[in-house]
Enzyme design. Structure first.
Site, PDB file in Angstrom:
ATOM      1  N   GLY A 177      38.577  38.911  33.217  1.00 50.81           N
ATOM      2  CA  GLY A 177      40.030  38.520  33.049  1.00 50.81           C
ATOM      3  C   GLY A 177      40.957  39.403  33.810  1.00 50.81           C
ATOM      4  N   GLY A 178      40.206  40.204  34.530  1.00 51.36           N
ATOM      5  CA  GLY A 178      41.335  41.278  35.366  1.00 51.36           C
ATOM      6  C   GLY A 178      42.013  42.299  34.581  1.00 51.36           C
ATOM      7  N   SER A 238      32.869  39.883  35.836  1.00 55.83           N
ATOM      8  CA  SER A 238      33.958  40.552  36.560  1.00 55.83           C
ATOM      9  C   SER A 238      34.380  41.705  36.205  1.00 55.83           C
ATOM     10  CB  SER A 238      35.022  39.178  36.148  1.00 55.83           C
ATOM     11  OG  SER A 238      36.290  39.447  37.436  1.00 55.83           O
TER      12      SER A 238
END
Length: 623
Positions: free
Chosen positions: A157-158, A245
């Site tokens: 989710g960055g 991620s």
């Protein structure tokens, strides 16, 4: 209609359960499981919730039950990070003796933007600073002392979005598949501080070691698992951290944390689409400026020193919703659409002592952690604007993040990704008015953010004795269940985009939002999840009962001195075979490659990643 035999069974179960459940919870479980097996729905009042008693600490956890899986949610691993604890390292929770923890419902999401993110993710509504919790899912009825291996999942989710409670990370399929394969596991998902609350920085924060709070939260949650999971039937010495991620990149940062001197509270790692590399500039200056900008807007800079203790103390008094709304708006305006790359991990001379790429090459790392690392075929698809049609627009697709690249570096990147190599990807009748430059930009973004950092981290981790050659594996994921969703969203050109591998690793059989839940895709999910489960259990990933060759198979010891490997062995998921091992070499003869090898060779991993991971580009990127 139910048969007479079924009705008799149902009545018998109900009577026996009512009579015995108050006295013998184990018997209740047996009858409930039998009812589930025969498709009989029992009244909720007759089903005892799963409970766990930590006899060492005299704490009881009351959970909930879904078919075959016990759930325990909203278990706090740290105190509420508000007031003087805002931005500070997490303070471990110590429940009073005799406490009964209600773990039946999901916890709050850490402060972030609310609303719809993607059709197959949860609607974000329940946001609170009091969010440092975890969720546990385990096979039905596991007992203390069984010592099952544990998966701890760090969501992506960055550093701006996400929660362990998101439906994207439903663990039931993984837990059930592990049981079906005879290798049961316990799953733990964690929440950690995001955005401004998790990664703000300033001179005062650095001096008082109140930085990188989100990373410190993750470590604290992993330490809670180490210290408490045995009560749930888990083995604290068999913990595999899985991140996707930035969750994967953060796992890499944990392996570099404290210059490698304090170890990590996990024994293995799976890094999906991420590793420390060109992901973010780790120099704190940009994030400090963003922090100062927010401080100024809320009136916390009255002496012209935005970096002072006074400013920090003032920021702790501002209501959380005010800071959340302001910081999310600022981040999304600067880094559309989700606000990634506005607040993120930075060098603080404590948790992170220097640039990740330099710490890695200097051997300042935690050793002895086997790693599976991966990327997705079109990981960079949504980072490239669909209208990209020129060299300049291709470079602009990552220019907000890599803003210090020299002209020579930009020219070299364009040369490495000639537009004609992407002409074959254009599908005018399907994608709409999309040019080859879009696919060129997407591939460049994929390699810069995901593929090349993964290769850089794993190669240097082995080179610097973080792991043996035989303890690192690679896979490329080339399948997606989101094709109909992307079509409905008007972005069919995304293809096998970022996030595509998550429902396969977690073996989620029932995705929402119009995703593909066909038998073929669900079978591939079982194949992928079994491989990961095999790694969690035995330390070796397996696909279709076959062990994967390790990533750097066939590389001579003297070749470890090179800056880049000359051969890669990659497990490819997707396609007709579902799983196929591919070996590519820098000097391969293309005429002798299989179809899949030729496809991987087309990616030009050697010359492109050699440059992207080169000292020149790393220096300019600030990593």
């Amino acid at each position: 209609m139910p048969s007479a035999k079924t009705n008799i069974l149902a009545i018998s179960i109900a009577i026996l359960t009512a009579l015995l459940s108050s006295y013998v919870p184990q018997i209740n479980q047996v009858f409930v499981d039998k009812a589930v097996e025969h498709g009989i729905a029992l009244p909720q009042i007759l089903i005892l919730p799963p409970t766990v008693t930590d006899v060492t600490r005299d704490v009881k956890y009351i959970g909930s039950f879904s078919a075959g899986v016990d759930h325990f949610q909203n278990i706090f691993y740290a105190e509420e990070p508000t007031g003087p604890r805002r931005f500070a390292p997490p303070v471990p929770v110590k429940p009073a003796k005799g406490s009964v923890i209600d773990a039946t419902r999901p916890g709050a999401w850490c402060p972030q933007g609310t609303g719809v993110i993607l059709p197959f993710t949860s609607l974000v509504t329940n946001v609170s600073e009091n969010c440092l919790s975890l969720r546990i899912a385990r096979p039905r009825g596991v007992k203390r002392g069984e010592k099952l291996p544990v998966v701890v999942y760090l969501h992506g989710g960055g550093h701006a979005l996400g929660s362990a409670s998101d439906i994207l990370y439903n663990p039931d399929g993984l837990v059930k598949e592990a049981v079906a394969s005879g290798t049961p596991v316990i799953y733990v998902g964690i929440n950690y501080r995001l955005g401004f609350f998790g990664f703000a920085t300033s001179r005062a924060m650095i001096e008082t070691k109140q930085t990188n709070a989100g990373l410190r939260d993750q470590r604290s949650a992993l330490e809670w698992v180490r210290d408490n999971i045995e009560a749930f039937g888990g083995d604290p010495m068999r913990v595999t951290a899985i991140g996707q991620s930035v969750g994967a990149s953060d796992i890499g940062l944990h392996l570099l944390s404290f210059n490698g001197t304090q170890g990590v509270p996990f024994q293995q790692a799976v890094m999906m689409s991420g590793a420390p590399g060109l992901n973010f500039n780790s120099n704190p200056e940009l994030v400090a400026n963003n922090t100062a900008n927010i401080a100024s807007q809320v009136g916390c800079v009255d002496d012209a020193d935005s970096q002072s203790i006074k400013t920090l103390e003032c920021l702790r008094t501002i209501p959380a919703d005010v800071l959340t709304n302001l910081t999310v708006t600022s981040a999304r305006a600067a880094r559309p659409p989700f606000g990634e790359g506005y607040f993120y991990p930075t060098i603080d001379k404590d948790f992170l002592h220097g640039r990740p790429s330099e710490l890695l090459r200097d051997g300042k790392l935690v050793k002895g952690v086997p790693i599976i690392a991966s990327w997705v075929a079109n990981d960079g698809a949504w980072y490239a604007p669909p209208h990209s049609a020129t060299d300049e627009e291709v470079l602009d697709s990552f220019g907000l993040w890599l803003y210090n690249l020299s002209s020579s570096t930009k020219e070299r990147l364009l040369d490495l990704y000639p537009v004609e190599e992407f002409d074959h990807m254009v599908r005018e009748g399907y994608d709409g008015p999309i040019s080859a430059h879009y696919y060129r930009a997407a591939q460049m973004n994929r390699d810069i953010w995901f593929t090349c950092p993964v290769l850089d981290f794993t190669w240097n981790y082995v080179q610097n004795k973080g792991a043996n050659l035989s303890d690192v594996w690679l896979y490329e994921h080339n399948a997606t269940r989101y094709t109909p969703v992307f079509e409905a969203m008007g972005v069919p050109m995304w293809r096998v985009a970022h996030l595509s591998d998550i429902p396969y690793v977690l073996n989620n059989p029932g995705l929402v939002g119009g995703a593909d839940n066909s038998d073929d895709q669900r079978e591939l999910g079982r194949t992928v999840s079994r491989a990961i489960i095999g790694f969690v259990h035995s330390g070796t990933p397996q696909s279709e009962a076959r062990s994967w060759p390790f990533a750097f198979s066939g590389i001579a010891t003297e070749q470890l001195l090179g800056d880049y490997p000359t051969k890669l062995t990659i497990q490819v998921f997707g396609g007709d075979q579902h799983a196929e091992t591919v070996t590519v070499s820098k000097d391969d003869d293309s005429k002798r490659r299989t179809v899949v090898e030729n496809a991987v060779s087309w990616e030009r991993l050697f010359d492109r990643c050699e440059f992207i991971n080169s000292p020149q580009m790393r220096q300019e990127a600030g990593v």
